[in-house]
Design a protein around this motif. Structure first.
Motif, PDB file in Angstrom:
ATOM      1  N   PHE A 413       0.825  -1.196   0.000  1.00  0.00           N
ATOM      2  CA  PHE A 413       0.000   0.000   0.000  1.00  0.00           C
ATOM      3  C   PHE A 413       0.857   1.243   0.000  1.00  0.00           C
ATOM      4  O   PHE A 413       2.027   1.231   0.387  1.00  0.00           O
ATOM      5  N   ARG A 414       0.255   2.318  -0.461  1.00  0.00           N
ATOM      6  CA  ARG A 414       0.806   3.654  -0.326  1.00  0.00           C
ATOM      7  C   ARG A 414      -0.231   4.525   0.385  1.00  0.00           C
ATOM      8  O   ARG A 414      -1.435   4.297   0.272  1.00  0.00           O
ATOM      9  N   ILE A 415       0.248   5.506   1.100  1.00  0.00           N
ATOM     10  CA  ILE A 415      -0.649   6.419   1.812  1.00  0.00           C
ATOM     11  C   ILE A 415      -1.067   7.520   0.850  1.00  0.00           C
ATOM     12  O   ILE A 415      -0.251   8.324   0.411  1.00  0.00           O
ATOM     13  N   ALA A 416      -2.350   7.548   0.529  1.00  0.00           N
ATOM     14  CA  ALA A 416      -2.862   8.543  -0.413  1.00  0.00           C
ATOM     15  C   ALA A 416      -3.227   9.850   0.282  1.00  0.00           C
ATOM     16  O   ALA A 416      -3.183  10.912  -0.339  1.00  0.00           O
ATOM     17  N   ASP A 417      -3.579   9.775   1.558  1.00  0.00           N
ATOM     18  CA  ASP A 417      -4.069  10.974   2.227  1.00  0.00           C
ATOM     19  C   ASP A 417      -4.017  10.770   3.734  1.00  0.00           C
ATOM     20  O   ASP A 417      -4.219   9.648   4.223  1.00  0.00           O
ATOM     21  N   LEU A 418      -3.738  11.813   4.459  1.00  0.00           N
ATOM     22  CA  LEU A 418      -3.811  11.823   5.914  1.00  0.00           C
ATOM     23  C   LEU A 418      -4.618  13.039   6.351  1.00  0.00           C
ATOM     24  O   LEU A 418      -4.476  14.115   5.776  1.00  0.00           O
ATOM     25  N   GLU A 419      -5.451  12.853   7.357  1.00  0.00           N
ATOM     26  CA  GLU A 419      -6.210  13.972   7.894  1.00  0.00           C
ATOM     27  C   GLU A 419      -6.573  13.674   9.345  1.00  0.00           C
ATOM     28  O   GLU A 419      -6.374  12.556   9.833  1.00  0.00           O
ATOM     29  N   THR A 420      -7.097  14.665  10.024  1.00  0.00           N
ATOM     30  CA  THR A 420      -7.569  14.458  11.385  1.00  0.00           C
ATOM     31  C   THR A 420      -9.073  14.663  11.424  1.00  0.00           C
ATOM     32  O   THR A 420      -9.627  15.492  10.712  1.00  0.00           O
ATOM     33  N   LEU A 421      -9.736  13.889  12.273  1.00  0.00           N
ATOM     34  CA  LEU A 421     -11.182  13.972  12.462  1.00  0.00           C
ATOM     35  C   LEU A 421     -11.449  14.403  13.897  1.00  0.00           C
ATOM     36  O   LEU A 421     -10.946  13.765  14.841  1.00  0.00           O
ATOM     37  N   ASP A 422     -12.223  15.441  14.060  1.00  0.00           N
ATOM     38  CA  ASP A 422     -12.588  15.953  15.386  1.00  0.00           C
ATOM     39  C   ASP A 422     -11.369  16.220  16.261  1.00  0.00           C
ATOM     40  O   ASP A 422     -11.452  16.132  17.495  1.00  0.00           O
ATOM     41  N   ASP A 423     -10.236  16.528  15.655  1.00  0.00           N
ATOM     42  CA  ASP A 423      -8.996  16.839  16.375  1.00  0.00           C
ATOM     43  C   ASP A 423      -8.528  15.697  17.268  1.00  0.00           C
ATOM     44  O   ASP A 423      -7.647  15.876  18.114  1.00  0.00           O
ATOM     45  N   ARG A 424      -9.095  14.500  17.082  1.00  0.00           N
ATOM     46  CA  ARG A 424      -8.738  13.380  17.965  1.00  0.00           C
ATOM     47  C   ARG A 424      -8.336  12.125  17.220  1.00  0.00           C
ATOM     48  O   ARG A 424      -7.662  11.261  17.771  1.00  0.00           O
ATOM     49  N   ILE A 425      -8.779  12.007  15.981  1.00  0.00           N
ATOM     50  CA  ILE A 425      -8.590  10.767  15.236  1.00  0.00           C
ATOM     51  C   ILE A 425      -7.697  11.028  14.022  1.00  0.00           C
ATOM     52  O   ILE A 425      -7.934  11.965  13.252  1.00  0.00           O
ATOM     53  N   LEU A 426      -6.687  10.201  13.868  1.00  0.00           N
ATOM     54  CA  LEU A 426      -5.853  10.230  12.676  1.00  0.00           C
ATOM     55  C   LEU A 426      -6.458   9.283  11.648  1.00  0.00           C
ATOM     56  O   LEU A 426      -6.656   8.098  11.934  1.00  0.00           O
ATOM     57  N   ARG A 427      -6.788   9.808  10.489  1.00  0.00           N
ATOM     58  CA  ARG A 427      -7.331   8.975   9.408  1.00  0.00           C
ATOM     59  C   ARG A 427      -6.331   8.900   8.264  1.00  0.00           C
ATOM     60  O   ARG A 427      -5.864   9.933   7.771  1.00  0.00           O
ATOM     61  N   ALA A 428      -6.033   7.688   7.868  1.00  0.00           N
ATOM     62  CA  ALA A 428      -5.164   7.457   6.719  1.00  0.00           C
ATOM     63  C   ALA A 428      -5.979   6.790   5.620  1.00  0.00           C
ATOM     64  O   ALA A 428      -6.670   5.797   5.869  1.00  0.00           O
TER      65      ALA A 428
END
Length: 595
Positions: A413-428
């Motif tokens: 896999f490759r990481i296409a995107d990273l973001e945070t949800l509700d300032d508490r969750i790391l979403r990859a």
């Protein structure tokens, strides 16, 4: 192993894309789907053959967060169907692949998974089957829950077995063996069997399918328990537990026959019957039973029979039925209708559902019965999962995000995107090497790095196509475009969904639409513009290189006279906004994106 000659590749694709589209369409309406705004918000939705963006509550009660679901993204129903399909590609070792690799890995990326499958997956991840839980009070409680698990988590994932089983007996063996990996109650298993027999009949019948034939075929799945007991693994239950199981199986067969009688009576009434009334009689709107394997299976069979001549009506009824398990009901209904009608009736849903190209590819491989053991991970599943978390945390600091890594199931896999949800969750957002997209959500560590959509380089998977360059024959054409991070060119799109679907067909890979943009390749981003915004397309052309021009022509459904006769030729077509797209074939020896 030879391919399945009795079923066409189009039927297989219809089943898989239909299941995924139904899942994505019905998921926001599911009573237990977590839609922000609850039932009041669900009641505002109108039945349309269009995906929508929505927000759901995700996570455990103590750590809830808001999960933005983009249009066309699917839930656990399709995830598990694909996991089953990949397992089947392991040939005679399919059950080992399912229980040793796919199920232990699935909780990492599951979206909306049911308790029975999650508990079973956790057991398999620890190296034991769910019916061998130990002697502690907690273990005995887990075993009781397994024995009583009668939900639709088996039925929603068994479509691949229909493509691999040559005989009814083989289909029974595969469904039962698959089912006991997660569910121990006959309601789950009988529901999966009657649904499998109906799906098999629809896929084989097609043009000769008669009114109500699926109901008659489904009755063939009411198998006597004496034929089931030999299929259970040694040690699956004690003698007394087997006696209880056999009694419950006979009772469930009787209950299911009564459900089949209800839908047969309704179908024979034709237009005089009310679908919603029949579905209510089956229990589809009763929260106590609407997730049952037998209820969902018979309801899906009913809708596919009732709307066999108007498949969109069947899908919409399933996806928007008030207070129902709409994602699973719509997924199972649309899989049967896809077996009957292929994909044309799905319209844009077949093009814009998440991972449409991957779904098509794995459906065709399942139809061809292509045995591919793939890479079996060397490390224990738990160790692999911990390694994945470390990889994502490392990537959140923008280090090594473009490097391919190994997913716990052995794919790259490759990481296409990273973001945070509700300032508490790391979403990859990960793009796997075979084309599937998965999301991994994990709590952010203390003192986290500054995040956002920092990793914008898209995953480039192992396929035969990709955007090579973008030619700008007049700088004014792009002068008014808003720049995007790490995108050489941003092109306006009047309908982003349609444009993304076009380029997905063209390249043969999934192009998700997120936050008003769609990334076609490392240097090209599509961006939604208001419908009344003028777009200068005459001075812009897009150049793309692919593995085989013939594959592009096939995916686009071009006439034979438009298919290039030589690899040196260039195929010229127009995208939905009128831009010229020049497609050329990659020269031999040019490396692919991911090994």
């Amino acid at each position: 192993m030879t391919g399945n000659n009795r079923l066409s590749a189009q039927v297989a694709t219809g089943m898989f894309l239909g299941a995924a589209a139904g899942d994505a369409l019905g998921w926001p309406q599911e009573a237990r789907g977590g839609l922000v705004g609850g039932q009041k918000e669900r009641d505002r939705a109108q039945p349309h053959m269009t995906f929508r963006r929505w927000i759901r509550h995700a996570g455990h009660y103590s750590s809830r967060y808001r999960d933005l679901v983009e249009p066309g993204e699917y839930s656990d129903d399709t995830q598990l169907l694909l996991a089953t399909a990949r397992s089947c590609l392991a040939g005679d070792r399919w059950w080992q692949r399912l229980t040793e690799v796919e199920l232990p890995t699935w909780p990492l990326y599951q979206r909306g998974g049911g308790g029975a499958v999650l508990r079973a997956a956790a057991a398999w991840a620890s190296g034991r089957p769910p019916w061998d839980s130990g002697n502690s009070a907690r273990a005995k409680d887990a075993l009781a829950k397994y024995r009583n698990a009668g939900a639709n988590g088996i039925a929603m994932r068994i479509a691949p077995h229909v493509l691999w089983a040559d005989t009814p007996h083989a289909l029974v063996q595969r469904v039962v063996r698959d089912g006991i990996a997660t569910h121990g109650h006959p309601r789950a298993l009988v529901g999966a069997l009657v649904y499998a027999f109906a799906l098999r009949h629809a896929a084989q019948a097609q043009a000769t399918h008669g009114f109500g034939d699926s109901i008659e075929a489904a009755a063939g799945g009411l198998i006597d328990v004496d034929q089931i007991l030999p299929e259970l693994p040694v040690g699956w239950a004690t003698s007394s537990e087997l006696d209880q199981f056999a009694g419950a199986w006979r009772d469930t067969n009787k209950e299911t026959q009564q459900l089949l009688d209800i839908i047969a009576d309704s179908v024979h009434q034709g237009a005089m019957s009310n679908p919603e009334t029949t579905l209510e009689r089956l229990g589809c709107t009763d929260p106590k039973v609407n997730g049952s394997g037998t209820v969902t299976a018979t309801a899906a069979i009913y809708l596919a029979s009732r709307f066999a001549a108007r498949p969109q009506g069947g899908l919409l009824t399933a996806a928007f039925l008030r207070k129902a398990d709409t994602d699973t009901l719509a997924s199972m209904t649309a899989a049967i209708l896809g077996g009957l009608h292929g994909i044309d009736w799905l319209g844009d849903l077949a093009l814009t559902v998440q991972d449409a190209a991957y779904l098509t590819k794995i459906a065709q491989r399942s139809h061809a019965r292509t045995v591919d053991f793939g890479h079996w991970p060397d490390r224990p599943s738990r160790q692999s999962r911990e390694g994945l978390k470390l990889t994502l945390l490392s990537a959140s600091t923008n280090e090594g995000s473009e490097k391919p890594h190994e997913f716990p199931d052995g794919r790259r896999f490759r990481i296409a995107d990273l973001e945070t949800l509700d300032d508490r969750i790391l979403r990859a957002r990960l793009q796997l090497s075979d084309g599937q997209t998965v999301l991994i959500d994990a709590p952010r560590p203390s003192n986290p790095p500054v995040l956002g959509r920092a990793v914008q380089q898209p995953a480039r998977r192992h396929d035969d196509s990709g955007v090579h360059t973008v030619s700008n024959h007049g700088s004014a054409a792009l002068a008014n475009e808003d720049p995007a991070p790490e995108a050489a060119v941003v092109l306006a799109a009047r309908s982003l969904t349609r444009s993304a679907a076009f380029y997905a067909q063209l390249t043969g890979r999934d192009i998700p639409v997120r936050s008003g943009t769609a990334r076609v390749g490392p240097g090209l981003l599509l961006q939604q513009k208001p419908a009344d915004t003028p777009i200068d397309t005459a001075s812009v052309s897009v150049r793309i290189t692919v593995g085989l021009l013939a594959d592009v022509a096939r995916r686009l459904g071009l006439d034979n006279e438009r298919i290039p006769s030589s690899p040196e030729e260039v195929l010229e077509i127009k995208d939905p906004d009128g831009r010229t797209v020049r497609v050329s074939q990659r020269h031999a020896g040019v490396g692919r994106d991911m090994d």
